[in-house]
Enzyme design. Sequence first.
Site, mmCIF file in Angstrom:
data_model
loop_
_atom_site.group_PDB
_atom_site.id
_atom_site.type_symbol
_atom_site.label_atom_id
_atom_site.label_comp_id
_atom_site.label_asym_id
_atom_site.label_seq_id
_atom_site.Cartn_x
_atom_site.Cartn_y
_atom_site.Cartn_z
ATOM 1 N N LEU A 1 -13.574 2.813 -1.429
ATOM 2 C CA LEU A 1 -15.009 3.112 -1.510
ATOM 3 C C LEU A 1 -15.392 4.156 -0.455
ATOM 4 O O LEU A 1 -14.966 4.055 0.696
ATOM 5 C CB LEU A 1 -15.833 1.835 -1.287
ATOM 6 C CG LEU A 1 -15.624 0.696 -2.293
ATOM 7 C CD1 LEU A 1 -16.461 -0.510 -1.885
ATOM 8 C CD2 LEU A 1 -15.987 1.150 -3.701
ATOM 9 N N GLY B 1 -7.265 -4.282 -2.070
ATOM 10 C CA GLY B 1 -6.277 -4.114 -3.128
ATOM 11 C C GLY B 1 -5.452 -2.868 -2.925
ATOM 12 O O GLY B 1 -5.962 -1.849 -2.447
ATOM 13 N N GLU C 1 -6.198 -15.251 3.811
ATOM 14 C CA GLU C 1 -4.954 -15.425 4.554
ATOM 15 C C GLU C 1 -4.474 -16.863 4.362
ATOM 16 O O GLU C 1 -5.242 -17.739 3.931
ATOM 17 C CB GLU C 1 -5.181 -15.145 6.041
ATOM 18 C CG GLU C 1 -5.595 -13.717 6.356
ATOM 19 C CD GLU C 1 -4.507 -12.713 6.050
ATOM 20 O OE1 GLU C 1 -3.320 -13.065 6.167
ATOM 21 O OE2 GLU C 1 -4.843 -11.574 5.679
ATOM 22 N N LYS D 1 -6.915 -0.777 10.768
ATOM 23 C CA LYS D 1 -8.202 -0.827 11.472
ATOM 24 C C LYS D 1 -8.062 -0.897 12.986
ATOM 25 O O LYS D 1 -9.050 -0.731 13.712
ATOM 26 C CB LYS D 1 -8.991 -2.059 11.021
ATOM 27 C CG LYS D 1 -9.260 -2.188 9.550
ATOM 28 C CD LYS D 1 -10.047 -3.463 9.280
ATOM 29 C CE LYS D 1 -10.092 -3.790 7.802
ATOM 30 N NZ LYS D 1 -8.783 -4.228 7.287
ATOM 31 N N LYS E 1 -14.983 -4.196 10.722
ATOM 32 C CA LYS E 1 -15.557 -3.217 9.803
ATOM 33 C C LYS E 1 -16.965 -2.804 10.212
ATOM 34 O O LYS E 1 -17.290 -1.610 10.213
ATOM 35 C CB LYS E 1 -15.549 -3.787 8.377
ATOM 36 C CG LYS E 1 -14.140 -4.000 7.823
ATOM 37 C CD LYS E 1 -14.160 -4.593 6.421
ATOM 38 C CE LYS E 1 -12.750 -4.776 5.886
ATOM 39 N NZ LYS E 1 -12.731 -5.328 4.508
ATOM 40 N N THR F 1 0.458 0.447 7.791
ATOM 41 C CA THR F 1 0.724 -0.879 8.324
ATOM 42 C C THR F 1 -0.557 -1.488 8.890
ATOM 43 O O THR F 1 -1.612 -0.871 8.892
ATOM 44 C CB THR F 1 1.768 -0.813 9.454
ATOM 45 O OG1 THR F 1 1.154 -0.265 10.638
ATOM 46 C CG2 THR F 1 2.954 0.062 9.063
ATOM 47 N N ASP G 1 -12.379 -10.172 10.662
ATOM 48 C CA ASP G 1 -12.067 -8.931 9.951
ATOM 49 C C ASP G 1 -13.346 -8.164 9.619
ATOM 50 O O ASP G 1 -13.410 -6.936 9.732
ATOM 51 C CB ASP G 1 -11.297 -9.242 8.666
ATOM 52 C CG ASP G 1 -10.823 -7.980 7.970
ATOM 53 O OD1 ASP G 1 -10.105 -7.186 8.610
ATOM 54 O OD2 ASP G 1 -11.186 -7.771 6.800
ATOM 55 N N ILE H 1 0.837 -1.211 0.000
ATOM 56 C CA ILE H 1 0.000 0.000 0.000
ATOM 57 C C ILE H 1 0.866 1.253 0.000
ATOM 58 O O ILE H 1 0.643 2.190 -0.774
ATOM 59 C CB ILE H 1 -0.950 -0.002 1.217
ATOM 60 C CG1 ILE H 1 -1.958 -1.145 1.098
ATOM 61 C CG2 ILE H 1 -1.669 1.341 1.332
ATOM 62 C CD1 ILE H 1 -2.827 -1.336 2.329
#
Length: 821
Positions: A615, A799, A669, A581, A684, A557, A680, A476
Amino acid sequence: MKVLKFGGSSVAKPERILQIIEILKGYYSRGEKFAVVFSAFGGVTDSLIEMSTLAEQNNPAFHDKLKEFRERHIGAVKELIAEENQAPILKDMEENHKDLENLLVGISLLGEASDRTMDHVLSFGERNSAYFISHVMKQHGIHAAYLDARKVVRTNDNFRSAKVDFKNTYSNIENYFKTHKEVQVITGFVGQTENGITTTLGRGGSDFTCSIFAAALDAESIEIWTDVNGVMTADPRKVPKAFTMDSMTYAEAMEMSHFGAKVIYPPTLQPALDKKIPLYIKNTFNPGFLGTLVSEKQDDGKNPVKGVTSINGISLLTLQGRGMVGVSGISARLFGALGRAKVNIILITQGSSEQSITFAIKPEQSKIAAEAIQEEFKYEQQGNLIDPIKVENDLSVVAVIGENMKTRPGVAGRLFNSLGKNGVNIVAIAQGSSELNISTVVKTEDEKKALNAMHEAFFLSDAKSLHLFMVGVGLIGSTLIEQIKKQSASLKEKQSLEIKIIGLSNSRKMLFDENGIDLENWKNDLEEKSEPMTSIPDYIQKMKSINLQNSIFLDNTASAEVASHYESVLDASISVSTPNKIAVSSSYLQYQRLKNIAKLRNVLFMYETNVGAGLPVITTLNDLMNSGDSILKIEGVLSGSLSFIFNNFKEGVSFYDIVKEAQKAGYTEPDPRTDLSGKDVRRKILILSRESGYPMESNDVKIESVLPESCMTAATVDDFFEELKNENDYFEQLRIQADKENKKLRIIATLENGKASIGLKMVDASHPFYSLAGSDNMISFTTERYKDRPLVIRGPGAGAEVTAAGVFAEIITIGNRLFAE
């Protein structure tokens, strides 16, 4: 030799004392020579004053206060001193407490607490503190000895603010240290007359003690350890973007202190100033921070101003009249009358016409001052030669301070321009011939606006530049650098915006360049021109020490260690943008704290990419709420890997095969259970729940397990896949049931009626999630405005390209906020 001083806030609690011990162990282990001065435990001096006042009033409640005093110190001994070593310390302390009790009883009987008696009472705070801490130091391996400053510091008998006999005191200290080689642990604030009577040194007394000992010992430096990072460019409560100064001169420090900087008190500097001893202001709770150096050396920095400061709540008095012009002695009579009335003058200004003299004082003295002037000039006023004294209240003095101002033209112009642009009217102006200070008087209601305008004018560049400090240059991070490089020319041309990356780091190395890192060669420079990445605090400290305007911290990270330091970054008035996150999905209290600190410091804490990569999920949610819409339900397919798995779980393909394919393609993963467990996704939907206004914790999100127990408890990844194959009929039945009802299987996170859940659901063709394909994410907002047809956001939710683009968009958003007029 160094002389260190730790203030009351530094020793307020046992755990803070242990922090001090760690600092001192560092000095001791390095073989440095030092002595330490301690204040009383935080709040103890006030407590001693209170119990004395109660005793003077013959109020028996002083016994309760004394009991609290006893228990606090004895409790500290029992907490920090090994049990086998406590007895002699407790015995000595109890003797002290008994002496204090006898004094208080005496005050109660006499009904009077004289200044002499109060000095003796107040000395118990520092005496207990230094004595106790000396034993804690010994227990931790430091060869320390307690020194009651009364043994060496000689003063007159001007109790409560005794004057030091420097000649005898310096001689006593020098001789004492010749024969006592231990690390001396010294009581601050106290001294003694030649007749053995205890005295105190007045306001800032412990700092004064430190300065006295340093001067007597020709110390190489003084260190004042307090609860702030040093002397700041402005009061951070009034100027959110204020930062700690690296250095300043004695004269600048004196001036800043006069204007209310509470870190240092001017008289305490005098012994250091006489001996030209550098003084460091450091933070006990952030010992790695370099702090502020105060010395005689004037730096040659580019900025002519060192600080922007103020005194609020002043009155402005003006003596004016035609009878003043050309008449000698008017000023002498005016200030003589004020001196006799014991009026302290803060600021003086006089026009060249000699028709008026204006001065600022504290409001509580304005009546006394007016009466004194009235009396002095009554005959001139009777003859209409001098007007009645003019008094203006509710004013503040705001000033810029810096020794470099005298060599830089245009400082005053920039000052007045900054105030004028912000609609701040100047009531009076004063500047001495030394050009160390330019003071203006403004309305108190305009004080904060004036300070921020001046701070921006002198400490923020006119150029529209953003300075990025990036942690994490993996997929990233490196993609973001490439995007910034490609867009750089367009941003300069169309928005007059230059984005400079000032700091970069990976897990091994960090690179800084205040002029901007070369984005063509950053990888090579990070390897060859960098320094070791010792820790995230060191990286952040370096970022803070560079002190560039318009700084943004980027965390690319997934590190909990990096996320744990966001508070420090935000508290330094630096905005944060991150796809990490962890911070906002940890405890709700920490989430709230970070948001509140960001709000308090007037900076942005942005994490749009936490939920949907590029998004606009969080932005849309916030826009809906800020515009008055009510959120009824949020549904989301929030995992690209789970979206891929269930979008491709069709007739003829086993669940085992599609999960295996997803693993090989890198959608999941290495252990697919990490994705299939819903952990995960829980992060969110938790973030979206909190953004919707629900104070939710992670365990409030209910997860209906997708996998049978046998799969979840498999010992290895290979065992997991074996169990997944064995459970094929279970998943096949789910698919068949969905096909029979003409529905699709989707892992959906839902927030409705304040409750969040994650589970495998079947959706029909009327549902937005029915048409999902590939690895896309989709989020549906059902609101009062979008009740019949929910607002839907769809696209890649993971991505490097889209995530980096999301962070890039936040950088621009932060820049627009910083440069808003």
